[in-house]
Scaffold this motif. Sequence first.
Motif, short mmCIF file in Angstrom:
data_model
loop_
_atom_site.label_atom_id
_atom_site.label_comp_id
_atom_site.label_asym_id
_atom_site.label_seq_id
_atom_site.Cartn_x
_atom_site.Cartn_y
_atom_site.Cartn_z
N UNK A 181 0.67 15.86 10.98
CA UNK A 181 0.06 14.90 9.91
C UNK A 181 1.14 14.20 9.29
N UNK A 182 1.31 12.87 9.28
CA UNK A 182 2.38 12.10 8.50
C UNK A 182 1.58 11.28 7.50
N UNK A 183 0.24 11.34 7.22
CA UNK A 183 -0.28 10.41 6.19
C UNK A 183 0.49 10.58 4.85
N UNK A 184 0.64 11.83 4.14
CA UNK A 184 1.03 12.05 3.02
C UNK A 184 2.38 11.14 2.70
N UNK A 185 3.45 11.16 3.82
CA UNK A 185 4.57 10.73 3.34
C UNK A 185 4.53 9.14 3.64
N UNK A 186 3.57 8.50 4.41
CA UNK A 186 3.14 7.22 4.77
C UNK A 186 2.47 6.51 3.78
N UNK A 187 1.78 7.24 2.72
CA UNK A 187 0.98 6.62 1.87
C UNK A 187 -0.28 6.52 2.02
N UNK A 188 -0.96 7.08 2.97
CA UNK A 188 -2.41 6.87 3.31
C UNK A 188 -3.23 7.88 3.52
N UNK A 189 -2.80 9.04 2.53
CA UNK A 189 -3.80 10.29 2.87
C UNK A 189 -4.35 10.58 1.59
N UNK A 190 -3.94 10.26 0.36
CA UNK A 190 -4.63 10.29 -0.94
C UNK A 190 -5.20 8.95 -1.46
N UNK A 191 -6.26 8.69 -0.72
CA UNK A 191 -7.11 7.12 -0.80
C UNK A 191 -8.62 7.37 -1.31
N UNK A 192 -8.97 8.76 -1.77
CA UNK A 192 -10.28 9.20 -2.03
C UNK A 192 -10.36 9.49 -3.73
N UNK A 193 -9.61 8.81 -4.51
CA UNK A 193 -9.18 9.11 -5.89
C UNK A 193 -10.75 8.92 -6.62
N UNK A 194 -10.94 9.71 -7.74
CA UNK A 194 -12.07 9.47 -8.13
C UNK A 194 -11.93 8.29 -9.07
N UNK A 195 -13.12 7.52 -9.21
CA UNK A 195 -13.43 6.12 -9.50
C UNK A 195 -13.30 5.30 -8.55
N UNK A 196 -12.62 5.54 -7.13
CA UNK A 196 -12.57 4.41 -6.26
C UNK A 196 -13.23 4.55 -4.96
N UNK A 197 -14.12 5.37 -5.21
CA UNK A 197 -15.23 5.76 -3.95
C UNK A 197 -14.45 6.61 -2.92
N UNK B 284 -7.22 11.72 3.84
CA UNK B 284 -7.32 11.50 4.96
C UNK B 284 -6.09 11.96 5.60
N UNK B 285 -6.13 11.92 7.00
CA UNK B 285 -4.88 12.37 7.80
C UNK B 285 -4.70 11.40 8.89
N UNK B 286 -3.29 11.08 9.04
CA UNK B 286 -2.75 10.51 10.24
C UNK B 286 -1.73 11.53 11.17
#
Length: 598
Positions: free
Chosen positions: A125-141, A112-114
């Motif tokens: 895009x600041x999502x990676x450093x803020x912790x809300x980019x990598x939210x579609x990890x396998x097994x979590x939907x 995702x991107x912020x």
Amino acid sequence: MKRGPIARFLLYLFFAGLIATPVVLSHLSALRKAANSKVDDASALSRYGFYFTEVSKQAGVNFIHHAPVLDPQLAPIMPEVASMGASVSIVDYDRDGWPDIYVTNSCEGCKNALYHNNHDGTFTDVAPQLGIADVNKPGTGVCMGAVWGDYDNDGYPDLFLVKWGKPMLFHNDHGKGFTDVSAQAGLPKWINASTALWFDYDGDGKLDLFVGGYYNENVDLWHLKTTKIMPDSFEYADNGGRKYLFHNLGNGKFEEVSAKLGIVSRRWALASGAADLSGTGHPDLFIANDYGVSELYVNDGKRFHEEGAQTGVGFAPKSGMNVAFGDIFNQGKYSVYVSNISEDGILIQGNNMWVPKEGTFGSTLQYENMARDLGVELGGWSFGAQFGDFNNDGNLDLFLTNGYISADRNRSYWYDFAKVAGGNSTIIGDAKNWPAFDGRSLSGYQQKRVWLNDGAGKFEDIAQAVGVTDTHDGRSVAVGDLWNDGVLDVVVANQNGPVLIYKNHVDPAEKWIEFQLEGTRSNRDAIGAEITLYWNGQEQIQEITGGNGFAAQNDLRLHFGLGKNPKIEKAIIRWPSGTAQTLDQLTPNQIYHIKEPQ
């Protein structure tokens, strides 16, 4: 099995041989010609008072959405079952006074991107450093949407991710980063949700959370135990996901209370919105359901009562995909826009504009569908739509995006779609019975709609003339004043396509006013607050919403167009706490920051 009018009509078309590729080809050819037409900005400004320019690349927004890839058993119809997830929300996450943009991705491993607003027309895009980019990890939907609300009233909006999978709640650490608090919040392990919103249903000053299920929550779409996961009817399906209402306990935890408060439906929810439609002082809940009727849950302050049938909004089953509220006649009353499906020569469900009937209110509230009379009924395979005064003339206009599956322009899936729709529940409900898409289109490459409100009860589609010419498969639409220049810009998220930013250019003679509210007794974001503005002998009501449209959320600031030479009489704020506040001596072309009186 008894078949409803939509299924019977599609079945008739199938046997009559009327669903034919030439119809679709003719329609697509017209769309291509329209999309290639040159826009005359000066002419649009002179005639309509505004025009849009698409500026995503110049603004530094190069986001492409990717659809989910689900269980291989669904591969033949993957374009249909994985046709959602492109979402956009406008939020000032760091409280610097400039709206930012959050967009979702929907494939495992996709980010995702912020996009932080740099105050100069560009975004980073600041999502990676803020912790809300990598939210579609396998097994979590994967993500289907996002809504923002300050659930702990610390002054910064927190983030809830709507997912087919593990729902996620992130606490906003004063704009410096985000902490995953899903576990301590008490959220379920898995919800196949397509809609959510923040609202304070009980008026206690703390934001509660509604989440609407789509597929049954017991289904893992990546590891199917059965292919019998589809709706059991195209019109009266009741085998979808459950609906959740999470009551905010005030200590970072939520209690699920939907059944206790009267929300027990298992219709396939695609969109939702909350507003005080019945005049009780409490926010009611409106849900647009796929494969069925819309639902209106009236809030009496203690529990919810489903009154869609009584009010008229639950009269006919359609494919509800949007909920947006707008005072389109400037009478201090909300109309509700629900999008559905229309395809020339094949199927005309038509979009709904639910307008309150004259003389009905509260316990007598009744709606009538005026979409056809107003000119906003036919919008293709419609998805997200938002109201906004795009030319600042004092009347709310309507922006709609559409297009389902754009693939091979020369081959259509409608013929096979009709065969499934005409079947019984056992045929419809099992994915293995659906014919393979095989690269074909289904209502693809469609022309968008920008409907201009003339203030006299008619809307005119001017999309091509004002610069909205894309034919992507549109899903989510959000509006906000991205440049802080007093006009409403539009952001569109497209399925398997780019995020588009339509920068608005308005005749400077048309004035405006904006309000940013902060609750004290009410929730800090003032979600649910209403402002009724009085000017030049007319009035218009707007509400701050915690999620609306299709998988979208608008800027929390309220924007009013005023027209030329406005004389503002007053603005009345009704805070969620019940407090009423009157503002006078207001000046046009200003952004007012108003704090709720203690």
